[in-house]
Write an enzyme that holds these catalytic residues in place. Structure first.
Site, PDB file in Angstrom:
ATOM      1  N   PRO A  89       0.805  -1.229   0.000  1.00 12.01           N
ATOM      2  CA  PRO A  89       0.000   0.000   0.000  1.00 12.01           C
ATOM      3  C   PRO A  89       0.838   1.278   0.000  1.00 12.01           C
ATOM      4  O   PRO A  89       0.341   2.341  -0.369  1.00 12.01           O
ATOM      5  CB  PRO A  89      -0.816  -0.111   1.294  1.00 12.01           C
ATOM      6  CG  PRO A  89      -0.784  -1.545   1.669  1.00 12.01           C
ATOM      7  CD  PRO A  89       0.523  -2.071   1.177  1.00 12.01           C
ATOM      8  N   GLU A 116       1.495  -8.337   8.553  1.00 14.56           N
ATOM      9  CA  GLU A 116       1.593  -6.906   8.827  1.00 14.56           C
ATOM     10  C   GLU A 116       2.446  -6.174   7.794  1.00 14.56           C
ATOM     11  O   GLU A 116       2.204  -5.014   7.485  1.00 14.56           O
ATOM     12  CB  GLU A 116       2.187  -6.685  10.224  1.00 14.56           C
ATOM     13  CG  GLU A 116       2.327  -5.227  10.637  1.00 14.56           C
ATOM     14  CD  GLU A 116       0.977  -4.528  10.779  1.00 14.56           C
ATOM     15  OE1 GLU A 116       0.947  -3.290  10.718  1.00 14.56           O
ATOM     16  OE2 GLU A 116      -0.048  -5.233  10.950  1.00 14.56           O
ATOM     17  N   ARG A 154      -0.776  -7.413 -21.623  1.00 14.14           N
ATOM     18  CA  ARG A 154      -1.616  -7.064 -22.777  1.00 14.14           C
ATOM     19  C   ARG A 154      -0.933  -6.045 -23.691  1.00 14.14           C
ATOM     20  O   ARG A 154      -1.357  -5.849 -24.838  1.00 14.14           O
ATOM     21  CB  ARG A 154      -2.982  -6.551 -22.321  1.00 14.14           C
ATOM     22  CG  ARG A 154      -2.938  -5.213 -21.615  1.00 14.14           C
ATOM     23  CD  ARG A 154      -4.281  -4.871 -20.968  1.00 14.14           C
ATOM     24  NE  ARG A 154      -5.368  -4.897 -21.933  1.00 14.14           N
ATOM     25  CZ  ARG A 154      -5.655  -3.902 -22.753  1.00 14.14           C
ATOM     26  NH1 ARG A 154      -4.909  -2.800 -22.729  1.00 14.14           N
ATOM     27  NH2 ARG A 154      -6.656  -3.982 -23.597  1.00 14.14           N
ATOM     28  N   ASP A 169      -6.529   2.715 -25.712  1.00 18.60           N
ATOM     29  CA  ASP A 169      -7.167   2.515 -24.421  1.00 18.60           C
ATOM     30  C   ASP A 169      -7.182   3.800 -23.608  1.00 18.60           C
ATOM     31  O   ASP A 169      -6.347   4.693 -23.801  1.00 18.60           O
ATOM     32  CB  ASP A 169      -6.405   1.458 -23.604  1.00 18.60           C
ATOM     33  CG  ASP A 169      -6.745   0.047 -24.059  1.00 18.60           C
ATOM     34  OD1 ASP A 169      -7.812  -0.147 -24.644  1.00 18.60           O
ATOM     35  OD2 ASP A 169      -5.925  -0.852 -23.815  1.00 18.60           O
TER      36      ASP A 169
END
Length: 244
Positions: A89, A116, A154, A169
């Site tokens: 994160p 953790e 991709r 895209d």
């Protein structure tokens, strides 16, 4: 491209690596995908990969030994050092630009943690990149790694049936993608825009560019700050803002 994923749950990748676009890319030999359990690399009889954090606190922390050993084992038969990517994160927010950058690599190694967090020495002395897919916390790095891998693979030549798909895209041009339509031309009274049925390629391209600008203006105006716009387009956007 070779992609290795270090995880405690390699079975999570079975379906992802063997289905749809990733599965076809693997069959074609465009990408070599492996999910590897790093627990056997632990240097203790119980294959323990985590321990309590020094200084106290909740949760468990992944030990450095098994992670270092696993990555070094993957590197022993290659002359080119891989990009070693820590999914966490705290990492850099993953973007299409980052996907394009990673797609030029020969070898990617993803580290998926649980518990953790990671021993800080893994961050400082082993990884080349730390990536996050958003400002939220998941139970592990597996799902984020799948997301990044799908986005990167991709972009490899030969993966998509239509090579222009990846180029147009959303985010690839800096703008959100224009609307798409297909058959039938009329559905429940809703008509396909006439310009798309005209066969006039220049008009179609101009319409698509305008629609991309309009959709970006309405949904993600922040993106327009970094897009190279012509004076005419800037004036058009200004008028749109004045009328909305």
């Amino acid at each position: 491209m070779k992609i290795d994923v270090l995880t405690l749950f390699p079975e999570m990748f079975d379906g992802v690596f063997n289905a749809s676009i990733l599965g076809k890319a693997k069959e074609k030999g465009i990408v070599d995908l492996h999910a590897i359990d790093f627990r056997p690399y632990a240097n203790n009889k119980h294959n323990t990969v985590d321990d309590y954090p020094y200084g106290g606190g909740g949760g468990m922390v992944l030990k450095p030994e098994p992670i270092f050993a696993a990555v070094e084992d993957l590197m022993k038969d290659t002359a080119v050092k891989p990009r070693v990517i820590l999914m966490c994160p705290q990492g850099e927010t993953f973007t299409q630009k980052k996907a394009e950058e990673l797609s030029k690599s020969d070898h990617l190694v993803f580290i998926c943690g649980h518990y953790e967090g990671y021993d800080e020495r893994i961050r400082e002395h082993l990884v080349t990149d730390e990536l996050s897919i958003g400002d939220y916390v998941l139970t592990g790095g597996e799902l984020p790694a799948m997301t990044v891998i799908d986005s990167v693979v991709r972009l490899l030549p030969g993966v998509l049936g239509n090579e222009s798909s990846a180029v147009t895209d959303s985010f690839s041009t800096g703008l959100l993608e224009y609307p798409h339509y297909t058959r039938p031309p009329a559905f429940r009274g809703w008509e396909v825009p006439e310009v798309l049925l005209s066969g006039h390629h220049a008009r179609i391209e101009a319409w698509r560019r305008e629609q991309s600008l309009l959709r970006t203006l309405r949904r993600r105006p922040d993106l327009l700050e970094s897009v190279d716009l012509s004076p005419k387009e800037r004036e058009w956007i200004k008028k749109q803002l004045e009328t909305e």
